[in-house]
Write an enzyme that holds these catalytic residues in place. Structure first.
Site, PDB file in Angstrom:
ATOM      1  N   SER A 283     -11.500 -29.281   7.573  1.00  0.00           N
ATOM      2  CA  SER A 283     -10.438 -30.267   7.763  1.00  0.00           C
ATOM      3  C   SER A 283     -10.282 -30.635   9.235  1.00  0.00           C
ATOM      4  O   SER A 283      -9.310 -31.264   9.623  1.00  0.00           O
ATOM      5  CB  SER A 283      -9.115 -29.738   7.200  1.00  0.00           C
ATOM      6  OG  SER A 283      -8.688 -28.609   7.938  1.00  0.00           O
TER       7      SER A 283
ATOM      8  N   GLU B 161     -10.630 -19.422   6.442  1.00  0.00           N
ATOM      9  CA  GLU B 161     -10.338 -20.462   7.433  1.00  0.00           C
ATOM     10  C   GLU B 161     -11.568 -20.947   8.205  1.00  0.00           C
ATOM     11  O   GLU B 161     -11.735 -22.141   8.417  1.00  0.00           O
ATOM     12  CB  GLU B 161      -9.270 -19.983   8.434  1.00  0.00           C
ATOM     13  CG  GLU B 161      -7.864 -19.852   7.857  1.00  0.00           C
ATOM     14  CD  GLU B 161      -7.228 -21.180   7.418  1.00  0.00           C
ATOM     15  OE1 GLU B 161      -7.761 -22.260   7.731  1.00  0.00           O
ATOM     16  OE2 GLU B 161      -6.190 -21.115   6.727  1.00  0.00           O
TER      17      GLU B 161
ATOM     18  N   HIS C  30      -8.499 -26.453   1.941  1.00  0.00           N
ATOM     19  CA  HIS C  30      -8.439 -25.332   1.012  1.00  0.00           C
ATOM     20  C   HIS C  30      -8.685 -25.669  -0.452  1.00  0.00           C
ATOM     21  O   HIS C  30      -9.312 -24.901  -1.170  1.00  0.00           O
ATOM     22  CB  HIS C  30      -7.068 -24.649   1.105  1.00  0.00           C
ATOM     23  CG  HIS C  30      -6.865 -23.881   2.379  1.00  0.00           C
ATOM     24  ND1 HIS C  30      -7.522 -22.701   2.643  1.00  0.00           N
ATOM     25  CD2 HIS C  30      -6.098 -24.127   3.475  1.00  0.00           C
ATOM     26  CE1 HIS C  30      -7.147 -22.241   3.836  1.00  0.00           C
ATOM     27  NE2 HIS C  30      -6.286 -23.098   4.367  1.00  0.00           N
TER      28      HIS C  30
ATOM     29  N   HIS D   5      -4.538 -30.433   5.908  1.00  0.00           N
ATOM     30  CA  HIS D   5      -5.368 -29.236   6.035  1.00  0.00           C
ATOM     31  C   HIS D   5      -5.468 -28.499   4.699  1.00  0.00           C
ATOM     32  O   HIS D   5      -6.554 -28.096   4.274  1.00  0.00           O
ATOM     33  CB  HIS D   5      -4.784 -28.323   7.121  1.00  0.00           C
ATOM     34  CG  HIS D   5      -5.283 -26.906   7.062  1.00  0.00           C
ATOM     35  ND1 HIS D   5      -6.525 -26.539   7.545  1.00  0.00           N
ATOM     36  CD2 HIS D   5      -4.723 -25.773   6.567  1.00  0.00           C
ATOM     37  CE1 HIS D   5      -6.694 -25.233   7.354  1.00  0.00           C
ATOM     38  NE2 HIS D   5      -5.623 -24.746   6.764  1.00  0.00           N
TER      39      HIS D   5
HETATM   40  N1  HBI Z   1       1.071 -20.003   5.843  1.00  0.00           N
HETATM   41  N2  HBI Z   1       1.778 -21.974   4.845  1.00  0.00           N
HETATM   42  C1  HBI Z   1       0.777 -21.195   5.298  1.00  0.00           C
HETATM   43  N3  HBI Z   1      -0.507 -21.637   5.189  1.00  0.00           N
HETATM   44  C2  HBI Z   1      -1.548 -20.876   5.617  1.00  0.00           C
HETATM   45  O1  HBI Z   1      -2.721 -21.307   5.506  1.00  0.00           O
HETATM   46  C3  HBI Z   1      -1.279 -19.609   6.196  1.00  0.00           C
HETATM   47  C4  HBI Z   1       0.065 -19.202   6.297  1.00  0.00           C
HETATM   48  N4  HBI Z   1       0.356 -18.024   6.851  1.00  0.00           N
HETATM   49  C5  HBI Z   1      -0.675 -17.103   7.320  1.00  0.00           C
HETATM   50  C6  HBI Z   1      -2.042 -17.622   7.155  1.00  0.00           C
HETATM   51  N5  HBI Z   1      -2.264 -18.792   6.641  1.00  0.00           N
HETATM   52  C7  HBI Z   1      -3.287 -16.904   7.571  1.00  0.00           C
HETATM   53  O2  HBI Z   1      -3.651 -17.264   8.870  1.00  0.00           O
HETATM   54  C8  HBI Z   1      -3.381 -15.410   7.465  1.00  0.00           C
HETATM   55  O3  HBI Z   1      -2.580 -14.783   8.420  1.00  0.00           O
HETATM   56  C9  HBI Z   1      -3.203 -14.852   6.116  1.00  0.00           C
HETATM   57 FE    FE Z   2      -5.401 -22.723   6.248  1.00  0.00          FE
END
Ligand code: HBI
Ligand code: FE
Length: 437
Positions: A359, A340, A300, A295
């Site tokens: 993804s 996202e 990203h 993912h």
């Molecule tokens: N943690 N490792 C990781 N990867 C992410 O994409 C991620 C996260 N924590 C929170 C988050 N994404 C988001 O959904 C937001 O809450 C910022």
């Molecule tokens: Fe993500």
């Protein structure tokens, strides 16, 4: 991914101190040194307690809070992991500093009597919140959402697979040990893991020309040309990090799993993306209940190499530093509907740029079908939109362009309640705080 995030967010963001549940000596950090005005001002604090006699202890604690004229703003409990007769509690209170000092003193005395233990406390002061000022301080910003903290969840596809769990544990160790400045350790992915990557990679390859935004496609091609993106092997985070550095100054650091929104967003302020390094379970190549490196890499990374998108990401991060819990919630909702699950317009045609779409082909096709409702991206509205993390989204927000999205976001952020402004100094890599009151 991000399943149950909302529910677990509050617990995990505030129970950081209970990691080892050590009964450390607690020192009230803010002394009463600011004169009579400050003494009268109400302040918020979070108390983390072990209730040795369960609910009985809870009612005694609540009575003490009442006695010192405090009010409870938030309360949650969960059974203690080692002893189910005991409860761990998070209580947020609002009271004057003097009362707070008296309350914590009294709780510490009760600790010695045995019915309650004050494990930790945190003065949530709007005036002086802690947040990282330099990327090296991100070594302290890797708190996990509780859901996946210890062992895998029962509903997790890999729950019954011993070998998978052992693999996850090994990869987690690497992220736990990582410190700022280290090279990201190389992971020797096995054939199964590379195969899972290959399946997802090939579906993205097929769908992106029609459905992904042009910025994504442009970087994707570059990554292919550099031999980083191939169907055969999972790219190493280190090579991806070096690629990003050359394009936008973004870099990566390994993350153990789903981090709290506050910690995750804070890293973006330094153009650092905390990326997981493990691979989803082989039985569910097209679905993962949590972020995995497929993912992160396919969803990203391409856009983090786009200058305008990178700038937008950093600005969400900067806005999160020292923000209140409510604002973090809004920022992470904006993040959800943009980074996202965002859609954008290209010559009148709707395309996807969100990583959760690019993804995961099921949701990608759903998002671009006529089923969901599409609305224009408007931060103030988007930030309070309730969202789905178990099924496909019923609503998506469409951006005019990354630059437009960034401008709208900036305007919205400037109205946030934070009593100071922050600025990233690229020469020193430090966040500078500019008092505005
Ligand atoms: N943690 N490792 C990781 N990867 C992410 O994409 C991620 C996260 N924590 C929170 C988050 N994404 C988001 O959904 C937001 O809450 C910022
Ligand atoms: Fe993500």
């Amino acid at each position: 991914i991000d399943a149950d995030e909302k529910q677990s967010q509050k617990v995990s963001e505030n129970s950081e101190n209970d990691a080892g549940l050590t009964e450390e000596e607690v020192v009230l950090s803010n002394a009463i040194a600011e004169g009579p005005e400050a003494e009268k001002a109400l302040q918020r604090a979070a108390l983390i307690l072990r209730l040795r006699e369960g609910m009985n202890s809870l009612s005694r604690v609540l009575k003490s809070i009442e006695k010192y004229q405090g009010s409870v703003c938030h309360l949650e409990t969960r059974p203690n992991q080692n002893d189910n007769n005991q409860l761990d509690a998070l209580i947020k209170v609002e009271m004057t500093r003097v009362s707070l000092l008296q309350l914590t003193r009294s709780l510490r005395q009760s600790s010695s009597l045995g019915h309650v233990t004050l494990i930790g406390e945190d003065n949530i002061s709007a005036k002086n919140p802690w947040f990282p000022r330099h990327a090296s301080e991100l070594d302290n910003c890797n708190h996990l959402m509780t859901k996946y903290e210890r062992d895998l969840d029962m509903n997790h596809p890999g729950f019954a697979d011993k070998e998978y769990r052992a693999r996850r544990k090994d990869i987690a160790e690497i992220a736990f040990a990582y410190k700022y400045g280290d090279a990201i350790p190389h992971i020797e992915y096995c054939e199964t893991e590379n195969k899972t990557w290959g399946s997802v990679f090939n579906t993205v390859l097929e769908l992106k020309p029609k459905h992904a935004c042009s910025e994504y496609c442009r970087v994707f091609k570059l990554l292919q040309e550099e031999g980083i993106f191939t169907a055969e092997r999972i790219p190493q985070l280190e090579e991806m990090s070096n690629f990003l550095k050359r394009h936008t100054g973004f870099s990566l650091r390994p993350a153990v799993g789903l981090l709290t929104a506050r910690d995750f967003l804070a890293s973006l302020a330094f153009r650092i993306f905390q990326s997981t390094q493990y691979v989803r379970h082989k039985n569910t190549p097209y679905h993962t209940p949590e972020p995995d490196c497929i993912h992160e890499l396919l969803g990203h990374m391409p856009l983090l190499a786009d200058p305008s998108f990178a700038q937008f990401s950093q600005e969400i991060g900067l806005a999160s530093l020292g923000a209140s819990d409510a604002e973090i919630e809004k920022l992470s909702t904006v993040y959800w509907f943009t980074v996202e699950f965002g859609l954008c317009k290209e010559s009148g045609v709707v395309k996807a740029y969100g990583a959760g779409l690019l993804s995961a082909y099921g949701e990608l096709l759903h998002a671009l079908s006529d089923k969901p409702e599409l609305r224009p991206f408007e931060p103030a509205v988007t930030a309070v939109q309730p969202y789905q993390d178990q099924e496909y989204q019923p609503i998506y927000y469409v951006a005019e362009s990354f630059d437009d999205m960034k401008d709208k976001f900036r305007r919205w952020v400037s109205a946030m309640s934070r009593p100071f402004e922050v600025r990233f100094n690229p020469h020193t890599g430090r966040v500078e705080v500019l008092d505005s009151v």
